[in-house]
Scaffold this motif. Structure first.
Motif, PDB file in Angstrom:
ATOM      1  N   PHE A 142      -6.585-123.474  38.624  1.00 11.36           N
ATOM      2  CA  PHE A 142      -5.523-122.472  38.766  1.00 11.36           C
ATOM      3  C   PHE A 142      -4.696-122.704  40.018  1.00 11.36           C
ATOM      4  N   TYR A 149       5.237-117.946  33.968  1.00 16.09           N
ATOM      5  CA  TYR A 149       4.335-117.701  35.089  1.00 16.09           C
ATOM      6  C   TYR A 149       5.099-117.761  36.408  1.00 16.09           C
ATOM      7  N   SER A 193       2.094-123.112  34.381  1.00 17.76           N
ATOM      8  CA  SER A 193       0.725-122.733  34.036  1.00 17.76           C
ATOM      9  C   SER A 193       0.263-121.530  34.862  1.00 17.76           C
ATOM     10  N   TYR A 194      -0.691-120.835  34.305  1.00 18.76           N
ATOM     11  CA  TYR A 194      -1.349-119.669  34.901  1.00 18.76           C
ATOM     12  C   TYR A 194      -2.054-120.096  36.184  1.00 18.76           C
ATOM     13  N   ASP A 212      -0.335-115.736  39.901  1.00 22.86           N
ATOM     14  CA  ASP A 212      -0.310-114.732  38.841  1.00 22.86           C
ATOM     15  C   ASP A 212      -1.477-113.751  38.995  1.00 22.86           C
ATOM     16  N   LEU A 260       4.099-110.306  31.965  1.00 31.57           N
ATOM     17  CA  LEU A 260       3.052-111.112  32.585  1.00 31.57           C
ATOM     18  C   LEU A 260       1.764-110.307  32.743  1.00 31.57           C
ATOM     19  N   ILE A 313      -1.909-111.257  31.046  1.00 33.01           N
ATOM     20  CA  ILE A 313      -3.144-111.467  31.807  1.00 33.01           C
ATOM     21  C   ILE A 313      -4.189-110.426  31.433  1.00 33.01           C
ATOM     22  N   ARG A 369      -6.511-111.139  28.585  1.00 33.87           N
ATOM     23  CA  ARG A 369      -7.484-112.221  28.694  1.00 33.87           C
ATOM     24  C   ARG A 369      -8.893-111.627  28.839  1.00 33.87           C
TER      25      ARG A 369
END
Length: 226
Positions: free
Chosen positions: A79, A145, A150-151, A155, A183, A187, A190
């Motif tokens: 990440f 993001y 990418s995440y 974030d 966003l 998230i 998830r």
């Protein structure tokens, strides 16, 4: 094993998200700030500032949520955006702007004594919190993001506070920041986010904001400096 000192507030929750996303083994250690456990001598050796979160990674101690996120991202290689300049810029924007202004907005909206006039402070922190979220919303236009494609930890850092926008700025506030909300919703959907939020439910924390809790959370109410 990595020890994670936490409660259910925004800053520890974003670190919990990284731990859940990365699969790192960790031992959660409850710090009940309403009971004053953050001032225990053994915890002050971990974080002299008496705040959560903090981690003890086999003798390497890190405190402040954004420092922890950066440390863990560099430790695991996960990440972590490749554009380090942009990573640091936005991570520090969250650390020095979004978090502090959000915290003060919450304090003056929900916890400041009702028998005193706090209109100036309340308006200042509402204004600055709103201003920061407008900057974030503009940045996220056309971007999935915060940094790159990418995440990342940026974030996660934003999510910790941004998911609480209605509590800080009112029930309809998310309508002003549609890109931030998109966003946050992504998230929050998830599985790791659900686990991060639920971590606190494995422990018993003091729920009442009584005189003891106010004394431990807001020491300025009983100590006059100037």
């Amino acid at each position: 094993m990595l020890k994670f000192y936490f409660n259910g507030s925004p800053n520890p929750t974003k670190v919990a998200l990284f731990l859940e996303e990365s699969g790192l083994a960790f031992e959660p250690v409850k710090i009940d700030t309403r009971k004053g456990e953050q001032f225990a001598p053994e915890f002050l050796k971990i974080n002299p500032n008496g705040k959560v979160p903090a981690i003890d990674d086999n003798g390497t101690i890190v405190f402040d949520s954004n420092a922890i996120l950066l440390y863990l991202a560099e430790k695991t290689g996960k990440f972590l955006p490749s554009n380090r300049a942009e990573l640091l810029s936005w991570l520090m924007f969250v650390a020095t702007g979004v978090g502090p202004y959000s915290g003060q907005a919450v304090h003056f909206k929900h916890f400041a004594p009702k028998d005193q006039n706090h209109d100036y402070a309340h308006n200042r922190y509402q204004y600055e919190t709103d201003r920061h979220y407008k900057i974030l919303d503009d940045h996220l236009k056309g971007r999935r993001y915060m940094v790159g494609d990418s995440y990342s930890v940026v974030d996660m850092a934003l999510w910790g506070w941004a998911r609480m926008v209605p509590f800080k700025l009112g029930d309809d506030a998310f309508a002003r920041y549609p890109n931030v909300k998109r966003l946050v919703d992504e998230i929050s959907a998830r599985p790791a986010a659900a686990r991060a939020i639920a971590l606190k439910d494995k422990f018993t924390f003091k729920a009442e904001m009584d005189d003891e809790a106010r004394s431990n959370m807001f020491k300025h109410m009983t100590t006059k400096v100037a």
